[in-house]
Design a protein around this motif. Structure first.
Motif, mmCIF file in Angstrom:
data_model
loop_
_atom_site.group_PDB
_atom_site.id
_atom_site.type_symbol
_atom_site.label_atom_id
_atom_site.label_comp_id
_atom_site.label_asym_id
_atom_site.label_seq_id
_atom_site.Cartn_x
_atom_site.Cartn_y
_atom_site.Cartn_z
ATOM 1 N N PRO A 113 4.013 -3.602 -6.096
ATOM 2 C CA PRO A 113 3.853 -4.699 -5.144
ATOM 3 C C PRO A 113 2.724 -5.629 -5.580
ATOM 4 C CG PRO A 113 3.941 -2.575 -4.016
ATOM 5 C CD PRO A 113 3.797 -2.281 -5.479
ATOM 6 N N ALA A 114 2.802 -6.889 -5.142
ATOM 7 C CA ALA A 114 1.746 -7.848 -5.455
ATOM 8 C C ALA A 114 0.431 -7.439 -4.812
ATOM 9 C CB ALA A 114 2.148 -9.243 -4.988
ATOM 10 N N PHE A 115 0.517 -6.706 -3.718
ATOM 11 C CA PHE A 115 -0.667 -6.194 -3.029
ATOM 12 C C PHE A 115 -0.230 -5.152 -2.014
ATOM 13 C CE2 PHE A 115 0.815 -10.065 -0.977
ATOM 14 C CZ PHE A 115 0.982 -9.669 0.353
ATOM 15 N N ILE A 116 -1.177 -4.359 -1.576
ATOM 16 C CA ILE A 116 -0.972 -3.434 -0.471
ATOM 17 C C ILE A 116 -1.830 -3.915 0.698
ATOM 18 C CG2 ILE A 116 -1.383 -1.086 0.384
ATOM 19 C CD1 ILE A 116 0.997 -1.239 -1.472
ATOM 20 N N MET A 117 -1.186 -4.140 1.841
ATOM 21 C CA MET A 117 -1.905 -4.523 3.051
ATOM 22 C C MET A 117 -2.191 -3.272 3.879
ATOM 23 S SD MET A 117 -3.238 -6.426 5.392
ATOM 24 C CE MET A 117 -2.888 -8.155 5.053
ATOM 25 N N VAL A 118 -3.467 -3.057 4.200
ATOM 26 C CA VAL A 118 -3.876 -1.895 4.990
ATOM 27 C C VAL A 118 -4.315 -2.374 6.368
ATOM 28 C CG1 VAL A 118 -5.389 0.118 5.118
ATOM 29 C CG2 VAL A 118 -4.625 -0.731 2.887
ATOM 30 N N PRO A 119 -3.642 -1.934 7.420
ATOM 31 C CA PRO A 119 -4.014 -2.368 8.766
ATOM 32 C C PRO A 119 -5.155 -1.526 9.347
ATOM 33 C CG PRO A 119 -2.102 -0.946 8.883
ATOM 34 C CD PRO A 119 -2.437 -1.088 7.418
ATOM 35 N N LYS A 120 -5.743 -2.046 10.420
ATOM 36 C CA LYS A 120 -6.716 -1.311 11.231
ATOM 37 C C LYS A 120 -7.894 -0.771 10.417
ATOM 38 C CE LYS A 120 -3.271 -0.243 14.713
ATOM 39 N NZ LYS A 120 -2.260 -1.163 14.140
ATOM 40 N N VAL A 121 -8.340 -1.558 9.455
ATOM 41 C CA VAL A 121 -9.526 -1.188 8.683
ATOM 42 C C VAL A 121 -10.764 -1.415 9.552
ATOM 43 C CG1 VAL A 121 -10.972 -1.861 6.730
ATOM 44 C CG2 VAL A 121 -8.498 -1.632 6.444
ATOM 45 N N GLU A 122 -11.577 -0.388 9.685
ATOM 46 C CA GLU A 122 -12.760 -0.475 10.535
ATOM 47 C C GLU A 122 -14.064 -0.597 9.749
ATOM 48 O OE1 GLU A 122 -12.527 0.539 14.639
ATOM 49 O OE2 GLU A 122 -11.560 -1.150 13.614
ATOM 50 N N SER A 123 -14.057 -0.115 8.510
ATOM 51 C CA SER A 123 -15.288 -0.076 7.727
ATOM 52 C C SER A 123 -14.948 -0.041 6.248
ATOM 53 C CB SER A 123 -16.108 1.170 8.088
ATOM 54 O OG SER A 123 -15.427 2.338 7.641
ATOM 55 N N VAL A 124 -15.970 -0.174 5.420
ATOM 56 C CA VAL A 124 -15.750 -0.110 3.985
ATOM 57 C C VAL A 124 -15.300 1.283 3.567
ATOM 58 C CG1 VAL A 124 -18.124 0.493 3.329
ATOM 59 C CG2 VAL A 124 -16.712 -0.882 1.774
ATOM 60 N N ALA A 125 -15.615 2.299 4.365
ATOM 61 C CA ALA A 125 -15.138 3.651 4.063
ATOM 62 C C ALA A 125 -13.606 3.720 4.129
ATOM 63 C CB ALA A 125 -15.755 4.655 5.028
#
Length: 327
Positions: A113-125
């Motif tokens: 994929p051109a990118f992976i979108m990650v939802p509900k990210v709360e922090s850099v962790a």
């Protein structure tokens, strides 16, 4: 005289940041995913460039209990997409039971994929957890896009944007409003309210500022009133001109062309930028006067980015400008 792409000359450390299509179209229902990819290929053929990304949705698009089958279908669509088109994938959140399976499934093919979108990210962790999962799937070169959807995520937006794997930050309006437990009224999820409520506007500005601080792409949230083209256009122009966004989500095919048009430079802007960049090149990128106004690298940078956006949105450019993009 140097023929380097002006992006490398003018943007410094941010030259490595992405110049992404201005529209990101989301689709999760099988028949709509197929139609979205067909429309993407059609517009790319018409305009000579891929003017919008398609993001296939494994999160909201997957039926409960059918996550694995849906991810497999998404992976197949990525492999079969037109070669000159960009297709991303939204996976489940990092704390969801299907997250690792999503990542492994959509990244196992020859074409990534051109990118992976990650939802509900709360922090850099959370970003690092996603990056680690992609490393395990042998896809360490695939960029991460992240959704900022809560007050805590907004608080951490600068740390999230600073992560080297992150290419773009998107604002998740509906979840952001819901995360306030009724403290923000429902009309803030609408096309007018989202530009009026102070907490929503503050969050949008913070996310946009964080993205620009680290050379990442800020992507504006949805307009759910998809039949109201005038309202959509007004929202897109506000996002671009008042809040600093350079990309916007589409959730219906009818929204794509208005978003691309709203984020495109005007003909007058392009006409102004062309002689300034040509004069800059002739001067070896040193100061130059154009129509009685002195310009230097600060203004060159601005006008070159106008020309980049014109190219991204399929506008015709003079041959001497087009040559810069291939140098």
């Amino acid at each position: 005289m140097s023929t380097l792409n002006p992006r490398a000359i003018l943007l410094g450390a941010q030259a490595a940041s992405a110049a992404l299509p201005v529209c990101d179209h989301y689709s999760g229902v099988p028949v709509r995913m197929h139609k979205s990819l067909a429309l993407q290929a059609e517009l790319a053929e018409e305009l000579g460039t891929c003017v919008f990304d398609v993001t296939l949705d494994c999160e909201d698009g997957a039926p409960v209990g059918g996550e694995a089958e849906h991810a497999a279908q998404v992976a197949e669509l990525v492999q079969g997409a037109a070669p000159h088109c960009r297709v991303g994938v939204r996976v489940h959140a990092v704390d969801h039971a299907s997250f690792h399976a999503d990542v492994a499934t959509v990244l196992k093919g020859v074409r990534k994929p051109a990118f992976i979108m990650v939802p509900k990210v709360e922090s850099v962790a959370d970003v690092q957890r996603a990056a680690d999962a992609m490393q395990q799937a042998a896809a360490s070169d695939v960029p991460l896009h992240v959704l900022i959807e809560s007050p805590l995520a907004v608080h951490h937006a600068f740390d999230i944007a600073a992560h080297p794997r992150v290419e773009s930050l998107s604002f998740g309006l509906m979840d952001f409003v819901s995360a306030h437990g009724g403290a923000i009224p429902a009309d803030a999820m609408g096309v007018s309210g989202q530009f009026a409520h102070p907490l929503v506007v503050r969050a949008k500005l913070a996310m946009s500022s964080a993205a620009h601080a680290f050379g990442k792409v800020p992507s504006h949230c949805v307009v759910t009133e998809f039949k109201d083209t005038d309202a959509l256009t007004a929202a897109a122009l506000k996002a671009r001109n008042e809040l600093g966004y350079t990309r916007m989500w589409s959730i219906h095919p009818d929204q794509i062309r208005p978003i691309v048009a709203a984020f495109s430079p005007s003909h007058a802007e392009v006409e102004q930028a062309v002689p300034i960049i040509l004069a800059a090149h002739a001067a070896g990128w040193g100061p130059a006067a154009v129509d009685g106004t002195l310009h230097d690298r600060a203004s060159y940078r601005y006008y070159w980015q106008i020309l980049e956006r014109a190219k991204q949105t399929g506008q015709a450019l003079p041959a001497e400008i087009v040559s810069f993009f291939s140098s």
